[in-house]
Design a protein around this motif. Sequence first.
Motif, mmCIF file in Angstrom:
data_model
loop_
_atom_site.group_PDB
_atom_site.id
_atom_site.type_symbol
_atom_site.label_atom_id
_atom_site.label_comp_id
_atom_site.label_asym_id
_atom_site.label_seq_id
_atom_site.Cartn_x
_atom_site.Cartn_y
_atom_site.Cartn_z
ATOM 1 N N HIS A 96 0.744 -1.109 -0.149
ATOM 2 C CA HIS A 96 -0.016 -0.067 0.040
ATOM 3 C C HIS A 96 0.804 1.196 0.083
ATOM 4 N N GLU A 97 0.253 2.337 -0.331
ATOM 5 C CA GLU A 97 1.134 3.621 -0.401
ATOM 6 C C GLU A 97 0.870 4.445 0.870
ATOM 7 N N ILE A 98 2.208 5.419 1.457
ATOM 8 C CA ILE A 98 2.207 5.983 2.638
ATOM 9 C C ILE A 98 2.765 7.254 2.206
ATOM 10 N N LEU A 99 2.400 8.288 3.001
ATOM 11 C CA LEU A 99 2.910 9.593 2.875
ATOM 12 C C LEU A 99 3.741 9.993 4.253
ATOM 13 N N VAL A 100 4.726 10.592 3.834
ATOM 14 C CA VAL A 100 5.672 11.047 4.874
ATOM 15 C C VAL A 100 6.006 12.547 4.565
ATOM 16 N N ASP A 101 5.958 13.537 5.519
ATOM 17 C CA ASP A 101 6.394 14.829 5.351
ATOM 18 C C ASP A 101 7.615 15.101 5.749
ATOM 19 N N ASP A 102 8.647 15.344 5.048
ATOM 20 C CA ASP A 102 10.249 15.362 5.487
ATOM 21 C C ASP A 102 10.250 16.657 6.526
ATOM 22 N N ILE A 103 9.872 17.539 6.445
ATOM 23 C CA ILE A 103 9.990 18.549 7.437
ATOM 24 C C ILE A 103 9.418 18.282 8.827
ATOM 25 N N ALA A 104 8.711 17.351 8.926
ATOM 26 C CA ALA A 104 7.963 17.124 10.278
ATOM 27 C C ALA A 104 8.819 16.233 11.128
ATOM 28 N N PRO A 105 8.824 16.661 12.466
ATOM 29 C CA PRO A 105 10.044 15.741 13.366
ATOM 30 C C PRO A 105 9.594 14.126 13.347
ATOM 31 N N PRO A 106 10.629 13.461 13.568
ATOM 32 C CA PRO A 106 10.070 12.058 13.390
ATOM 33 C C PRO A 106 9.670 11.534 14.973
ATOM 34 N N PHE A 107 9.712 12.326 16.022
ATOM 35 C CA PHE A 107 9.223 12.018 17.276
ATOM 36 C C PHE A 107 7.766 12.405 17.612
ATOM 37 N N VAL A 108 7.264 11.917 18.433
ATOM 38 C CA VAL A 108 5.767 12.236 18.516
ATOM 39 C C VAL A 108 5.720 13.470 19.631
ATOM 40 N N THR A 109 5.041 14.612 19.148
ATOM 41 C CA THR A 109 5.136 15.839 19.665
ATOM 42 C C THR A 109 4.300 15.945 20.986
ATOM 43 N N GLN A 110 3.123 15.218 20.880
ATOM 44 C CA GLN A 110 2.478 15.078 22.191
ATOM 45 C C GLN A 110 1.727 13.870 22.221
ATOM 46 N N ARG A 111 1.252 13.373 23.401
ATOM 47 C CA ARG A 111 0.644 11.918 23.523
ATOM 48 C C ARG A 111 -0.296 12.128 24.828
ATOM 49 N N LEU A 112 -1.333 11.171 24.747
ATOM 50 C CA LEU A 112 -2.149 11.031 25.820
ATOM 51 C C LEU A 112 -1.900 9.816 26.724
ATOM 52 N N GLU A 113 -2.468 10.014 28.033
ATOM 53 C CA GLU A 113 -2.160 8.765 28.883
ATOM 54 C C GLU A 113 -3.151 7.597 28.384
ATOM 55 N N PHE A 114 -2.540 6.674 28.332
ATOM 56 C CA PHE A 114 -3.774 5.345 27.774
ATOM 57 C C PHE A 114 -3.156 4.093 28.476
ATOM 58 N N PRO A 115 -4.013 3.084 28.660
ATOM 59 C CA PRO A 115 -3.822 1.921 29.189
ATOM 60 C C PRO A 115 -2.593 1.163 28.522
#
Length: 262
Positions: free
Chosen positions: A177-196
């Motif tokens: 399948h095809e995916i998209l990646v934005d090269d200028i976006a950082p590779p890390f998760v900028t914000q995340r929620l608390e989850f089980p």
Amino acid sequence: MNFALILFLLTLATGVLWALDRWVASKRRPEGAPAPWWVEYGASFFPVILAVFVLRSFVVEPFKIPSGSMIPTLLVGDFILVDKFSYGIRLPLVNHVIIPVGEPRRGDVMVFRYPVDPSVDYIKRVVGLPGDYVEYLDKKLRINGVPVRYEPLPDYFHADRLYYSTRWREYLGERPHEILVDDIAPPFVTQRLEFPHADRCEYNRRGVRCSVPPGHYFVMGDNRDGSSDSRVWGFVPEENIVGRAFFIWLNFSDLSRIGRIQ
């Protein structure tokens, strides 16, 4: 709005009217006398509503894509069909499997109840199965230590916002399948929620590593830098699964979109 609940209540109400008219009221009315309008309409609608309820609950359910998190596989405005039986026959409303048929496979496009708010349906691609070790580092996937294969494709042009994304063919499941990646976006998760089971995930500046717990799935959008998914809000429990998206049946803006989902 819980459409499944509304449909169930309509089916129940019209079914009661139909049964009362068939076995009670019709026998008490004088011969040739018409039924009250509310009984006649309610009873006549029952077979139609019952058929819709059965089809929607056990066979196939329609959805409309509201966001761009699955671009380029699914576009905003796509109307899709979801197979309700590939992952097991489930009781309506409670969503409990009563007849096991199959399980989600890596690479499937899956509809599920959003773990943060189960009244909302989400759609993403299944990346990690129960027991998998998923790594998404430097915008590349590894599953159980094995790198996922990628092939470069021509850049994807977002006509609505006039910019390009890097496009790849990803070999994750049985079909690519095809995916998209934005090269200028950082590779890390900028914000995340608390989850089980958040303790099963490790975040760093390169991305995220997660060990998928039993009975759960790790999902991601094909528009990797434009998707809120398991990297942000965690794993999808088995009981939240709705079904497998398999067909685009309409897009008013582009009829050529009609066809099977990869």
